[in-house]
Design an enzyme around this catalytic site. Sequence first.
Site, short mmCIF file in Angstrom:
data_model
loop_
_atom_site.label_atom_id
_atom_site.label_comp_id
_atom_site.label_asym_id
_atom_site.label_seq_id
_atom_site.Cartn_x
_atom_site.Cartn_y
_atom_site.Cartn_z
N ASN A 1 -3.00 7.99 10.97
CA ASN A 1 -1.61 7.57 11.12
C ASN A 1 -0.70 8.80 11.12
O ASN A 1 -1.19 9.93 11.00
CB ASN A 1 -1.23 6.58 10.02
CG ASN A 1 -1.45 7.17 8.64
OD1 ASN A 1 -0.84 8.17 8.29
ND2 ASN A 1 -2.37 6.59 7.87
N LYS B 1 -21.13 12.47 20.07
CA LYS B 1 -19.98 11.90 20.79
C LYS B 1 -20.44 10.69 21.61
O LYS B 1 -21.37 10.79 22.41
CB LYS B 1 -19.34 12.94 21.69
CG LYS B 1 -18.02 12.46 22.25
CD LYS B 1 -17.34 13.45 23.12
CE LYS B 1 -16.13 12.78 23.75
NZ LYS B 1 -15.88 13.23 25.09
N PRO C 1 -11.12 0.18 0.99
CA PRO C 1 -10.65 -0.31 -0.32
C PRO C 1 -9.15 -0.08 -0.46
O PRO C 1 -8.62 0.90 0.05
CB PRO C 1 -11.42 0.58 -1.31
CG PRO C 1 -11.85 1.78 -0.53
CD PRO C 1 -12.00 1.33 0.89
N ILE D 1 -6.79 1.27 -2.70
CA ILE D 1 -6.89 2.14 -3.89
C ILE D 1 -5.83 1.77 -4.93
O ILE D 1 -6.10 1.67 -6.12
CB ILE D 1 -6.74 3.62 -3.47
CG1 ILE D 1 -7.74 3.95 -2.35
CG2 ILE D 1 -6.93 4.56 -4.65
CD1 ILE D 1 -7.49 5.29 -1.66
N LYS E 1 0.58 -5.36 -6.65
CA LYS E 1 -0.30 -4.24 -7.03
C LYS E 1 -0.08 -3.79 -8.48
O LYS E 1 -0.58 -2.74 -8.89
CB LYS E 1 -0.13 -3.08 -6.04
CG LYS E 1 -0.47 -3.48 -4.58
CD LYS E 1 -0.63 -2.28 -3.66
CE LYS E 1 -0.83 -2.74 -2.21
NZ LYS E 1 -1.26 -1.67 -1.31
N1 CTP Z 1 -2.63 1.96 -0.35
C1 CTP Z 1 -3.84 2.24 -0.93
N2 CTP Z 1 -5.00 1.90 -0.30
C2 CTP Z 1 -4.98 1.28 0.88
C3 CTP Z 1 -3.75 0.97 1.50
C4 CTP Z 1 -2.58 1.32 0.85
O1 CTP Z 1 -3.85 2.81 -2.02
N3 CTP Z 1 -6.12 0.97 1.47
C5 CTP Z 1 -1.38 2.32 -1.05
C6 CTP Z 1 -0.57 3.40 -0.40
O2 CTP Z 1 -0.94 4.67 -0.90
C7 CTP Z 1 0.85 3.05 -0.79
C8 CTP Z 1 0.81 1.54 -0.94
O3 CTP Z 1 -0.57 1.19 -1.07
O4 CTP Z 1 1.20 3.59 -2.04
C9 CTP Z 1 1.40 0.74 0.16
O5 CTP Z 1 0.88 1.12 1.39
P1 CTP Z 1 1.27 0.33 2.70
O6 CTP Z 1 0.42 0.83 3.83
O7 CTP Z 1 2.76 0.31 2.86
O8 CTP Z 1 0.90 -1.16 2.32
P2 CTP Z 1 -0.34 -2.05 2.43
O9 CTP Z 1 -0.65 -2.51 1.04
O10 CTP Z 1 -1.46 -1.40 3.17
O11 CTP Z 1 0.26 -3.28 3.23
P3 CTP Z 1 0.61 -3.47 4.77
O12 CTP Z 1 0.00 -2.31 5.52
O13 CTP Z 1 -0.02 -4.76 5.09
O14 CTP Z 1 2.10 -3.49 4.84
#
Ligand code: CTP
Length: 399
Positions: free
Chosen positions: A211, A290, A306, A308, A343
């Site tokens: 991303n 590849k 996961p 986290i 969370k």
């Molecule tokens: N996060 C994480 N592990 C993941 C996805 C997200 O620890 N697999 C944490 C990010 O580090 C951040 C928070 O969750 O602190 C929110 O991340 P975000 O991408 O905005 O939210 P998601 O929970 O993934 O929800 P969505 O993408 O559906 O909006």
Amino acid sequence: MSRAYAGKNIVVGVTGSIAAFKVAGWVSTLAKAEAQVSVVMTSAAQKFVTPLTFSSLSGTQTHTGMFDNESDEWMAHINLGREADLVIIAPASAETIARLAHGMSSDLLSTTVLATRAPIYICPAMNTRMFEHPATRENIAKLAGYGYQVIEPGVGMMACKEEGQGRLPEWEDVDEIFQRALTVHDLAGKKILVTAGPTREPIDPARFLSNRSSGKMGFSLAKAAFRRGAEVTLVAGPANLSTPVGVQRVNVQTAREMHDAVMKYADAADIVIKSAAVADYRAKSVYGEKVKKEKIGESLELERNPDILLELGKRKKKGQLLIGFAAESTRLEEEGKRKLEAKNLDMIAVNNINSDSTGFEVDSNQLLLITHESSEKLPFASKDRTADLLLNKVLELMQ
Ligand code: CTP
């Protein structure tokens, strides 16, 4: 420009070394950052650079002698030392180091050092063999014993055309050290775990899923937390940023690697700040070679990574603060509140990624900070400033 120097009284002691000319740049930078810089030169220093150079750059008269007859020079050694917030001796010659090690007070600089209670930073710069001589080593050890901070010189080619250790460090290497010395250590004794950057989920040796996160916000947080006295571990996904001074950096690539690193350090942390943009999905099959496009076809099979932060929320210890981030383009407050509850967080910082000047990649930000009691939009500011504002809120939560 950082605000750590603004209004601070900084004594810069310049001694007899060719590197004196480099310190002219340091003084100029400090003055531009609105510090009150008082330059004290030894007589040997004046053979290399003139007092006028430093007066012009600092905007105040350079101090050269203990018994100068200018009206404001009476008791200069006491006044300079008493008013200083920080004393920097740069470059520190072998001669000056020897005199300071023996508590000599034969010139304005050595008396100022004896008379101050401010932190003292010594930046030796000299020929390698002089630096490595047992007498210099012993004198430097004595200075460290007095509580002075000695900044190790760099290695490289020197003015005397010899290679080795003895070069004055670059401003970029000492700037953060000086800023930390001038900052209140309101996070002293706290262990902080910060995550930053994107994760990268491989498909084959050439391709990956990721991303737009640059890691800038997380790196600014790690830097600010260390400056404020915390012990900082930074778990970083692929980010093209240099490690902040004093911060322990753990590099990871994938969400699962980030998960393992975070779980390793989380238990010991008083505060966890999860600013990383973790990829929610990874490719189900990862190819060692590849892969040809025909083999992948029109769709890529994915599986969930996961969460986290969710796991950290479940295993949060008593007294630990858990701060999450959310990258949103609509319904910022609503989504923030939902993730705060879901969370088990103490605070969530919501990034608006639908603007050119906040969120991903840029140097500025405007966060919405949501706790269980409040919702507050921070002013639009640099990510460095935003990091300090967020840490102020963390301190409030700790109380
Ligand atoms: N996060 C994480 N592990 C993941 C996805 C997200 O620890 N697999 C944490 C990010 O580090 C951040 C928070 O969750 O602190 C929110 O991340 P975000 O991408 O905005 O939210 P998601 O929970 O993934 O929800 P969505 O993408 O559906 O909006």
